[in-house]
Write a protein that holds these residues in place. Structure first.
Motif, PDB file in Angstrom:
ATOM      1  N   TYR A  26       2.129   8.276   4.870  1.00 57.90           N
ATOM      2  CA  TYR A  26       2.706   9.319   4.813  1.00 57.90           C
ATOM      3  C   TYR A  26       2.973  11.001   5.808  1.00 57.90           C
ATOM      4  CZ  TYR A  26       2.827   7.020  -0.075  1.00 57.90           C
ATOM      5  OH  TYR A  26       3.108   5.766  -1.031  1.00 57.90           O
ATOM      6  N   TYR A  84      -9.386   5.531  -6.507  1.00 59.32           N
ATOM      7  CA  TYR A  84      -7.755   6.289  -5.891  1.00 59.32           C
ATOM      8  C   TYR A  84      -9.311   7.071  -4.595  1.00 59.32           C
ATOM      9  CZ  TYR A  84      -4.516   8.329  -3.414  1.00 59.32           C
ATOM     10  OH  TYR A  84      -4.180   8.667  -2.063  1.00 59.32           O
ATOM     11  N   GLU A 124      -5.282  -4.694  -4.205  1.00 56.76           N
ATOM     12  CA  GLU A 124      -6.217  -3.946  -2.791  1.00 56.76           C
ATOM     13  C   GLU A 124      -7.016  -3.592  -3.614  1.00 56.76           C
ATOM     14  OE1 GLU A 124      -4.803  -2.680   0.999  1.00 56.76           O
ATOM     15  OE2 GLU A 124      -3.804  -1.574  -0.391  1.00 56.76           O
ATOM     16  N   LEU A 179      -3.914   2.838  -4.675  1.00 59.46           N
ATOM     17  CA  LEU A 179      -3.595   2.055  -6.418  1.00 59.46           C
ATOM     18  C   LEU A 179      -2.674   0.570  -6.162  1.00 59.46           C
ATOM     19  CD1 LEU A 179      -1.255   5.590  -6.224  1.00 59.46           C
ATOM     20  CD2 LEU A 179      -4.062   4.491  -7.378  1.00 59.46           C
ATOM     21  N   LEU A 198     -11.083   4.456  -2.453  1.00 55.87           N
ATOM     22  CA  LEU A 198     -10.702   3.222  -1.888  1.00 55.87           C
ATOM     23  C   LEU A 198      -9.416   4.100  -0.943  1.00 55.87           C
ATOM     24  CD1 LEU A 198     -10.610   0.499  -4.313  1.00 55.87           C
ATOM     25  CD2 LEU A 198     -11.931   0.691  -2.153  1.00 55.87           C
ATOM     26  N   GLY A 199      -8.877   5.597  -1.392  1.00 54.98           N
ATOM     27  CA  GLY A 199      -6.944   5.302  -1.318  1.00 54.98           C
ATOM     28  C   GLY A 199      -6.095   4.124  -1.400  1.00 54.98           C
ATOM     29  N   ASP A 203       0.339  -1.770  -9.923  1.00 56.16           N
ATOM     30  CA  ASP A 203      -0.056  -0.197  -9.431  1.00 56.16           C
ATOM     31  C   ASP A 203      -0.652   0.156 -10.816  1.00 56.16           C
ATOM     32  OD1 ASP A 203       1.034   1.131  -6.509  1.00 56.16           O
ATOM     33  OD2 ASP A 203       0.534   2.507  -8.846  1.00 56.16           O
ATOM     34  N   ARG A 231     -16.532  -2.168  -2.079  1.00 55.60           N
ATOM     35  CA  ARG A 231     -17.133  -1.449  -0.961  1.00 55.60           C
ATOM     36  C   ARG A 231     -17.278   0.344  -2.098  1.00 55.60           C
ATOM     37  NH1 ARG A 231     -13.056  -1.480   4.262  1.00 55.60           N
ATOM     38  NH2 ARG A 231     -12.567  -3.747   3.748  1.00 55.60           N
ATOM     39  N   ASN A 248     -11.548  -4.758  -2.406  1.00 56.74           N
ATOM     40  CA  ASN A 248     -12.177  -3.801  -2.273  1.00 56.74           C
ATOM     41  C   ASN A 248     -12.911  -3.340  -3.033  1.00 56.74           C
ATOM     42  OD1 ASN A 248     -11.660  -3.613   0.494  1.00 56.74           O
ATOM     43  ND2 ASN A 248      -8.747  -3.621  -0.554  1.00 56.74           N
ATOM     44  N   HIS A 273      -4.915  -7.469   7.575  1.00 60.38           N
ATOM     45  CA  HIS A 273      -5.525  -6.091   7.109  1.00 60.38           C
ATOM     46  C   HIS A 273      -6.482  -6.001   7.973  1.00 60.38           C
ATOM     47  CE1 HIS A 273      -4.650  -4.661   3.917  1.00 60.38           C
ATOM     48  NE2 HIS A 273      -3.956  -5.215   2.812  1.00 60.38           N
ATOM     49  N   PRO A 279       0.868  -1.313  -0.274  1.00 60.61           N
ATOM     50  CA  PRO A 279       0.286   0.008  -0.213  1.00 60.61           C
ATOM     51  C   PRO A 279       0.636   1.126  -0.268  1.00 60.61           C
ATOM     52  CG  PRO A 279      -0.079  -1.460   1.854  1.00 60.61           C
ATOM     53  CD  PRO A 279       0.384  -1.559   0.969  1.00 60.61           C
ATOM     54  N   LEU A 280       1.927   1.416  -0.071  1.00 57.49           N
ATOM     55  CA  LEU A 280       3.134   2.156   0.315  1.00 57.49           C
ATOM     56  C   LEU A 280       3.886   2.703  -1.008  1.00 57.49           C
ATOM     57  CD1 LEU A 280       4.517   2.443   4.189  1.00 57.49           C
ATOM     58  CD2 LEU A 280       2.323   3.359   2.926  1.00 57.49           C
ATOM     59  N   PHE A 308     -11.980   8.333   2.573  1.00 51.34           N
ATOM     60  CA  PHE A 308     -10.763   6.845   1.688  1.00 51.34           C
ATOM     61  C   PHE A 308     -12.009   6.112   2.420  1.00 51.34           C
ATOM     62  CE2 PHE A 308      -6.767   9.156   0.736  1.00 51.34           C
ATOM     63  CZ  PHE A 308      -7.162   9.685  -0.029  1.00 51.34           C
ATOM     64  N   LEU A 309     -12.273   4.704   1.748  1.00 47.72           N
ATOM     65  CA  LEU A 309     -13.014   3.720   2.181  1.00 47.72           C
ATOM     66  C   LEU A 309     -12.179   3.114   3.113  1.00 47.72           C
ATOM     67  CD1 LEU A 309     -15.767   3.223  -0.607  1.00 47.72           C
ATOM     68  CD2 LEU A 309     -16.257   3.847   1.380  1.00 47.72           C
ATOM     69  N   LEU A 310     -10.849   2.987   2.891  1.00 47.91           N
ATOM     70  CA  LEU A 310      -9.791   2.371   3.314  1.00 47.91           C
ATOM     71  C   LEU A 310      -9.413   2.636   4.835  1.00 47.91           C
ATOM     72  CD1 LEU A 310      -8.342   0.445   0.686  1.00 47.91           C
ATOM     73  CD2 LEU A 310     -10.104  -0.959   1.795  1.00 47.91           C
ATOM     74  N   THR A 330      -5.279   3.370   5.070  1.00 46.19           N
ATOM     75  CA  THR A 330      -4.388   3.899   3.612  1.00 46.19           C
ATOM     76  C   THR A 330      -2.804   4.599   4.025  1.00 46.19           C
ATOM     77  OG1 THR A 330      -5.255   6.012   4.484  1.00 46.19           O
ATOM     78  CG2 THR A 330      -6.997   4.640   2.606  1.00 46.19           C
ATOM     79  N   ALA A 331      -2.057   4.474   2.339  1.00 49.65           N
ATOM     80  CA  ALA A 331      -0.551   4.842   2.680  1.00 49.65           C
ATOM     81  C   ALA A 331      -0.754   6.295   3.224  1.00 49.65           C
ATOM     82  CB  ALA A 331      -0.677   5.192   1.084  1.00 49.65           C
TER      83      ALA A 331
END
Lengths: 87, 511, 234
Positions: free
Chosen positions: C38, B185, B195, B191, B188-189, B132, B202, B199, B510, B73-74, C28-30, C33-34
């Protein structure tokens, strides 16, 4: 939304319409650079100085120069083309 | 096994960066470097395939690489699964063939041409490997921008016009894909494709559909399926033959990969099915099949004809994939591989005659058989394979396509494919006839190649590549069942995206 | 009629986009998140004060490699299409006053661009923005002094040299990352230094420098090959 933004967003819309409405390409390009400057101010209001810096440098600086270079290239091409037809 | 998929991206990228530098000092070194680097990346591709083969058959092949050392995720990750391996091998093989062909076809004087070819290869490999979605977009743009410049290589009126047309459509497609990515993006937040796949349900339904519409529209423009097919003939017709082959053989297949990766794994196919859009996709794809074959009838210029035929076949691949049955996916993948072989061969053998003959473009194919008979026979073999004559590979992929349509009772599709075959016969025949006639007029023409003896004799590179392709088409026609087992693994991956998600996110817990 | 139809389609698409983007959930739904990571851990993890730079050149450095390669590809394409063998004969430039003014001003533009590039990890900006400013110097030279001045001072070969050096620097930092941290473009913790000082933040500084050189020289080449033919006629 701050007062400044409430003024700048409609201004942005007006400039965008002007860019498309101009018949003359040069005026269009110069208006486009004004558009970029206003957009950069909005970025700064939204605390994105990185994006604002990029927008000012590229959008209103470099892109304008490149566009003007292309326009002058088209004009010289047209002039030589006309001259060629007459001769 | 010590093998990093990253090398397949970095090698062409590094070569592209080095070429201008070497060019400044010594041009001969650059020529050598192009050949060595292309061969080395082919070797790497083979090594990857060779070492992965047992794992591929066992269904456990998966390579993950975390760039910058950050977990999914990062940071950005490479997720190299068996589907990626198939398309990566295709990209490696065809890039190598096209680079070798170009040495004879374009010549060595244009260093920048090879820079762009290597960047194109790196872009395609990146698309195939990345896990990604934004990185995917970056590589899509890289391959698109290099192809704009390559299409305009001839710098004449028609190729510049084609480039501008292609560029407008390409940028439009890029914007659509970008908007789709932004919506995903922002909701969901994340990329990371795995993931997103985990999701995607949702996201509110309207947003799901909006993002799918944007992504699908962008991809259909890139694929040249029916309502967006305007650019194809112009672009394929006026680009150099090597670039037309690259676009139709490699870039179109990479776009098929993006379609599979985004809609079968990324969003899940159920989003398309519940909205009824799989039927819609089937409809427009079939329409573009028949339209492509009909429009090809009209053409008197060989590359434009091949472009429309390409449109027909791409439509067929998209149609059979959109059935979403195991047999349909198998047929689609098989036809993607075989079509890449055949169409590259057709463009390259036709390009040989267009390059080494003089005169107006439409006339250059006349009497081609007398210029170089083996290449012309190769052209006929590719054409026969395209039509689907039994011992050649085109027959098998069409056979499975028909079976897939039969299984789902889509009878109009079968009629369309049959008529496509017959139309194919009709539009290839005039060119074969044209090639065999006109001996007298040909004797007067000179060939443009100056035969300089030695290893760097230009024509030899071109003919060798065509011979290799003939060999590949015939051998893959004799052994189509080599593909069966690995393809079943890939199909399992596509129909059960949970496996991809588990592979990528395996170690991360998760909520 | 055509314009009318286009306007209707555009208005429809815009409206649909507006409505849909408006319905995006606020957060964000998650939850994992990154972006949250950050915000919280960027200084301790990378040593960079500028979060945007840290994301661009550390967390998502591979994207930046791709993006700067897109510019590299554009430059190669434009040079391929516009390359001419003839050298330009340019105008004499603008008047003496303008020349002297910009003669004093140009070093400061250069200084600003170097500052933006090297302080990318501390303050807003970075390799990309600073690189574009570098390219602006070429434009100043071409317009104020005439393009033959630019040609004599910075011939295209030297620009190509700078551009490929930048590209290879980026790639080289990535490969050094493999050697030191085990992953491509990894940020070696040995180079991290004290956050807030100039030599800190590990590989972000050399990557910034590489991107700056690549972008600056690349855009200068683009502008230069654009004006070649035009100024020849004067």
């Amino acid at each position: 939304m701050t007062l400044l933004e409430a003024f700048l967003l409609p201004l942005l819309l007006v400039i965008a319409i002007l860019v498309v409405a101009f018949r003359d390409l040069l005026s269009s390009v110069i208006t486009l650079s004004v558009f970029s400057t206003v957009l950069a101010i909005i970025y700064i209001i939204h605390q994105a100085p990185d994006v604002a810096l990029a927008e000012v440098v590229i959008g209103s600086g470099l892109m304008t120069a490149v566009y003007i270079a292309v326009i002058s290239k088209i004009r010289t091409y047209r002039q030589t083309h006309k001259r060629g037809e007459k001769e | 096994m010590i093998f990093s998929p990253l090398l397949l991206i970095l090698l062409p990228l590094g070569t592209a960066f080095l070429i201008p530098l070497v060019d400044l000092f010594h041009v001969e070194t650059r020529r050598l470097m192009v050949i060595i680097s292309a061969s080395f990346s082919l070797f790497l591709g083979f090594a990857a395939l060779w070492s992965a083969w047992p794992e591929l058959l066992a269904g456990t092949f998966f390579h993950s690489y975390h760039l910058s050392g950050w977990l999914p995720p990062l940071g950005i990750n490479l997720a190299f699964d068996s589907l990626g391996l198939l398309f990566s091998s295709l990209v490696t093989l065809f890039s190598f063939l096209i680079i070798v062909y170009s040495i004879g076809f374009i010549g060595h004087h244009e260093g920048k041409y090879y820079v762009l070819l290597f960047l194109f290869q790196a872009g395609c490999q990146g698309i195939v490997m990345t896990g990604d979605i934004f990185n995917l977009y970056v590589f899509i743009e890289l391959s698109a921008i290099t192809s704009y410049a390559l299409i305009a290589f001839e710098r004449d009126r028609s190729s510049l016009e084609a480039t501008i047309k292609y560029m407008v459509y390409g940028i439009l497609a890029g914007v659509f894909i970008f908007l789709g990515i932004i919506i995903i993006y922002r909701s969901l937040g994340t990329l990371n494709i795995a993931e997103i796949a985990d999701n995607f349900h949702r996201i509110p339904l309207t947003l799901q559909r909006t993002s799918v519409v944007f992504l699908l529209t962008g991809l259909l423009i890139k694929l040249g399926v029916f309502p967006f097919h305007f650019w194809m003939a112009k672009v394929y017709g006026s680009a150099p033959a090597s670039i037309s082959a690259l676009l139709s053989g490699t870039l179109a297949k990479v776009n098929i990969y993006i379609l599979l990766r985004l809609f079968w794994v990324g969003t899940g196919f159920s989003v398309l099915r519940e909205a009824g859009w799989d039927r819609f996709l089937l409809g427009i794809a079939l329409l573009s099949t028949i339209l492509g074959h009909v429009l090809a009838l009209r053409e008197r210029e060989v590359k434009r004809m091949l472009a429309f035929s390409s449109m027909g076949h791409m439509g067929m691949i998209v149609a059979v994939l959109s059935l979403n049955t195991p047999l349909g996916l198998f047929a689609g993948l098989l036809h993607a591989v075989f079509h890449a072989l055949m169409k590259t061969g057709l463009f390259l053998s036709a390009g040989y005659f267009l390059r080494f003959r003089e005169g107006p473009k439409e006339k250059r194919f006349t009497g081609a058989a007398y210029r170089k008979l083996p290449i012309f026979i190769g052209f006929i073999i590719f054409a026969l394979s395209m039509i689907g004559i039994p011992p050649l590979n085109g027959f098998f992929s069409k056979w499975f396509t028909m079976q897939a349509f039969l299984e789902k009772d889509v009878y109009p599709a079968i009629a369309l494919i049959y008529s496509g075959n017959i139309l194919g016969l009709i539009y290839y025949l005039p060119f074969v006839r044209q090639g065999m006639l006109g001996k007298e007029s040909i004797m007067k023409q000179k060939s443009t190649s100056s035969p300089t003896p030695g290893f760097f004799y230009q024509e030899r590179f071109v003919t060798t590549v065509v011979y290799i392709l003939i060999l590949l088409v015939m051998s893959s026609g004799l052994l189509p069942f080599v593909f069966q087992e690995p393809f079943e693994v890939m199909i399992a991956e596509l129909t059960e995206p949970i496996r991809y998600i588990e592979h990528v996110l395996g170690g991360i817990i998760h909520e | 009629m055509k314009v009318f139809l286009t306007a209707i389609i555009l208005a429809f698409t815009g409206g649909a986009l507006f409505v849909n983007l408006g319905s995006i959930p606020d957060s964000f739904l998650l939850s994992h998140t990154a972006s949250r990571f950050y915000r919280e851990a960027v200084v301790t993890e990378t040593g960079a004060l500028n979060t945007v730079s840290a994301i661009l050149y550390d967390f998502r450095a591979f994207d930046s490699l791709g993006e700067s390669t897109v510019i590299f590809a554009t430059v190669s394409g434009i040079v391929l299409l516009l390359s001419r063998k003839t050298l330009p004969v340019s105008s004499a430039g603008l008047s003496l006053i303008v020349k002297r003014t910009f003669g004093i001003l140009t070093p400061f533009v250069f200084l600003l661009s170097v500052y933006i590039i090297l302080h990318g990890h501390l303050s807003p900006g970075g390799g990309f923005q600073g690189g574009v400013l570098l390219a602006v110097i070429t434009i100043i030279f071409c317009i104020i002094y005439g393009s033959s001045f630019d040609l004599s001072r910075y011939p295209p070969q030297r620009k190509t040299l700078i551009e490929t050096t930048g590209a290879l620097l980026f790639l080289g930092v990535g490969i050094i990352g493999i050697a030191l941290t085990g992953s491509f473009l990894g940020n070696p913790s040995a180079w991290r230094g004290v956050p807030g000082t100039l030599p800190s933040a590990g590989s972000i500084v050399p990557i910034n420098l590489g991107v700056g050189l690549k972008v600056g020289a690349g855009l200068a080449i683009i502008f230069y090959s654009m004006i070649q033919k035009t100024l020849k006629r004067q």
